[in-house]
Design a protein around this motif. Structure first.
Motif, PDB file in Angstrom:
ATOM      1  N   VAL A  20       0.845  -1.197   0.000  1.00  0.00           N
ATOM      2  CA  VAL A  20       0.000   0.000   0.000  1.00  0.00           C
ATOM      3  C   VAL A  20       0.879   1.246   0.000  1.00  0.00           C
ATOM      4  O   VAL A  20       0.674   2.170  -0.800  1.00  0.00           O
ATOM      5  N   THR A  21       1.876   1.283   0.857  1.00  0.00           N
ATOM      6  CA  THR A  21       2.794   2.423   0.911  1.00  0.00           C
ATOM      7  C   THR A  21       3.581   2.558  -0.383  1.00  0.00           C
ATOM      8  O   THR A  21       3.736   3.666  -0.922  1.00  0.00           O
ATOM      9  N   ILE A  22       4.051   1.458  -0.908  1.00  0.00           N
ATOM     10  CA  ILE A  22       4.804   1.489  -2.166  1.00  0.00           C
ATOM     11  C   ILE A  22       3.917   2.000  -3.303  1.00  0.00           C
ATOM     12  O   ILE A  22       4.352   2.812  -4.121  1.00  0.00           O
ATOM     13  N   SER A  23       2.677   1.571  -3.335  1.00  0.00           N
ATOM     14  CA  SER A  23       1.739   2.025  -4.372  1.00  0.00           C
ATOM     15  C   SER A  23       1.486   3.522  -4.270  1.00  0.00           C
ATOM     16  O   SER A  23       1.469   4.233  -5.276  1.00  0.00           O
ATOM     17  N   ARG A  24       1.284   4.016  -3.060  1.00  0.00           N
ATOM     18  CA  ARG A  24       1.053   5.452  -2.861  1.00  0.00           C
ATOM     19  C   ARG A  24       2.249   6.273  -3.327  1.00  0.00           C
ATOM     20  O   ARG A  24       2.101   7.277  -4.025  1.00  0.00           O
ATOM     21  N   ARG A  38      -1.650  18.497  -8.456  1.00  0.00           N
ATOM     22  CA  ARG A  38      -2.928  18.895  -7.842  1.00  0.00           C
ATOM     23  C   ARG A  38      -3.844  17.712  -7.561  1.00  0.00           C
ATOM     24  O   ARG A  38      -4.767  17.814  -6.761  1.00  0.00           O
ATOM     25  N   LEU A  39      -3.587  16.566  -8.200  1.00  0.00           N
ATOM     26  CA  LEU A  39      -4.413  15.377  -7.987  1.00  0.00           C
ATOM     27  C   LEU A  39      -3.812  14.401  -6.978  1.00  0.00           C
ATOM     28  O   LEU A  39      -4.464  13.421  -6.608  1.00  0.00           O
ATOM     29  N   VAL A  40      -2.600  14.657  -6.531  1.00  0.00           N
ATOM     30  CA  VAL A  40      -1.863  13.673  -5.743  1.00  0.00           C
ATOM     31  C   VAL A  40      -2.578  13.267  -4.463  1.00  0.00           C
ATOM     32  O   VAL A  40      -2.712  12.077  -4.175  1.00  0.00           O
ATOM     33  N   ASP A  41      -3.031  14.209  -3.661  1.00  0.00           N
ATOM     34  CA  ASP A  41      -3.586  13.856  -2.351  1.00  0.00           C
ATOM     35  C   ASP A  41      -4.796  12.939  -2.460  1.00  0.00           C
ATOM     36  O   ASP A  41      -4.868  11.897  -1.808  1.00  0.00           O
ATOM     37  N   VAL A  42      -5.763  13.309  -3.293  1.00  0.00           N
ATOM     38  CA  VAL A  42      -6.967  12.489  -3.443  1.00  0.00           C
ATOM     39  C   VAL A  42      -6.626  11.174  -4.144  1.00  0.00           C
ATOM     40  O   VAL A  42      -7.103  10.109  -3.754  1.00  0.00           O
ATOM     41  N   ALA A  43      -5.771  11.235  -5.160  1.00  0.00           N
ATOM     42  CA  ALA A  43      -5.390  10.022  -5.885  1.00  0.00           C
ATOM     43  C   ALA A  43      -4.690   9.028  -4.959  1.00  0.00           C
ATOM     44  O   ALA A  43      -4.952   7.824  -5.030  1.00  0.00           O
ATOM     45  N   GLU A  44      -3.824   9.506  -4.086  1.00  0.00           N
ATOM     46  CA  GLU A  44      -3.140   8.624  -3.136  1.00  0.00           C
ATOM     47  C   GLU A  44      -4.135   7.955  -2.192  1.00  0.00           C
ATOM     48  O   GLU A  44      -4.029   6.769  -1.909  1.00  0.00           O
ATOM     49  N   LEU A  45      -5.092   8.718  -1.697  1.00  0.00           N
ATOM     50  CA  LEU A  45      -6.115   8.166  -0.816  1.00  0.00           C
ATOM     51  C   LEU A  45      -6.890   7.050  -1.525  1.00  0.00           C
ATOM     52  O   LEU A  45      -7.066   5.956  -0.987  1.00  0.00           O
ATOM     53  N   LEU A  46      -7.324   7.332  -2.746  1.00  0.00           N
ATOM     54  CA  LEU A  46      -8.109   6.351  -3.505  1.00  0.00           C
ATOM     55  C   LEU A  46      -7.287   5.097  -3.827  1.00  0.00           C
ATOM     56  O   LEU A  46      -7.766   3.972  -3.654  1.00  0.00           O
ATOM     57  N   ALA A  47      -6.071   5.288  -4.280  1.00  0.00           N
ATOM     58  CA  ALA A  47      -5.209   4.147  -4.597  1.00  0.00           C
ATOM     59  C   ALA A  47      -4.945   3.307  -3.354  1.00  0.00           C
ATOM     60  O   ALA A  47      -4.970   2.070  -3.415  1.00  0.00           O
ATOM     61  N   ALA A  48      -4.696   3.958  -2.229  1.00  0.00           N
ATOM     62  CA  ALA A  48      -4.433   3.234  -0.988  1.00  0.00           C
ATOM     63  C   ALA A  48      -5.639   2.383  -0.590  1.00  0.00           C
ATOM     64  O   ALA A  48      -5.469   1.236  -0.154  1.00  0.00           O
ATOM     65  N   GLU A  49      -6.830   2.911  -0.750  1.00  0.00           N
ATOM     66  CA  GLU A  49      -8.026   2.144  -0.405  1.00  0.00           C
ATOM     67  C   GLU A  49      -8.206   0.954  -1.334  1.00  0.00           C
ATOM     68  O   GLU A  49      -8.507  -0.159  -0.890  1.00  0.00           O
ATOM     69  N   LEU A  50      -8.025   1.165  -2.639  1.00  0.00           N
ATOM     70  CA  LEU A  50      -8.194   0.075  -3.598  1.00  0.00           C
ATOM     71  C   LEU A  50      -7.150  -1.030  -3.380  1.00  0.00           C
ATOM     72  O   LEU A  50      -7.479  -2.221  -3.366  1.00  0.00           O
ATOM     73  N   ILE A  51      -5.890  -0.637  -3.214  1.00  0.00           N
ATOM     74  CA  ILE A  51      -4.826  -1.622  -3.033  1.00  0.00           C
ATOM     75  C   ILE A  51      -4.948  -2.302  -1.670  1.00  0.00           C
ATOM     76  O   ILE A  51      -4.741  -3.510  -1.550  1.00  0.00           O
TER      77      ILE A  51
END
Length: 136
Positions: A20-24, A38-51
């Motif tokens: 999860v950390t590596i993916s973020r 500008r998309l990093v914060d929300v994108a990281e949250l979403l990716a972390a949840e999916l992974i």
């Protein structure tokens, strides 16, 4: 690379919560390189949840997929080996504190769209869960 060109990345990950950390961090690097900070914060949250869901609820490997489509859509997806659909949970009541199940509710709340589809045939198995962010 300009924002008007499409691109796609995939990251294969083992069944390990450290993924999860590596993916973020990988997603942050990709978006920064492409000028989409500008998309990093929300994108990281979403990716972390999916992974996190992919790693916690399956026993096999998983993958993170990130795709940019002009004029401004970022798709983040996770493949895992479980063919069962994701189950977004209803938000808890004011006195409830669930231990699990908040991840997909966050995806539903924060993404501009989301979906999933099973992967079957040609030796594939599992599912692909995705969400999208508009860069507007």
């Amino acid at each position: 690379m300009p924002e008007n060109e499409s691109w796609e990345y995939s990251l294969s990950i083992p069944n390990d919560l450290r993924a999860v950390t590596i993916s973020r961090r990988t997603l942050r690097l990709i978006l920064t390189m492409h000028g989409l900070i500008r998309l990093v914060d929300v994108a990281e949250l979403l990716a972390a949840e999916l992974i996190s869901n992919a790693v916690r609820h399956t026993k096999g490997p998983a993958a993170l997929r990130v795709r940019w489509s002009p004029p401004g859509t970022l798709r983040i997806g996770a493949w895992d080996t479980d063919p069962e659909p994701p189950k977004p949970r209803v938000p808890p009541g004011p006195t409830e504190e669930p231990e699990e199940g908040r991840g997909m509710a966050l995806v539903v709340a924060c993404a501009d769209g989301w979906g999933w589809h099973p992967l079957v045939g040609q030796g594939n198995r599992g599912k692909y869960v995705w969400c999208e962010l508009a860069a507007a």
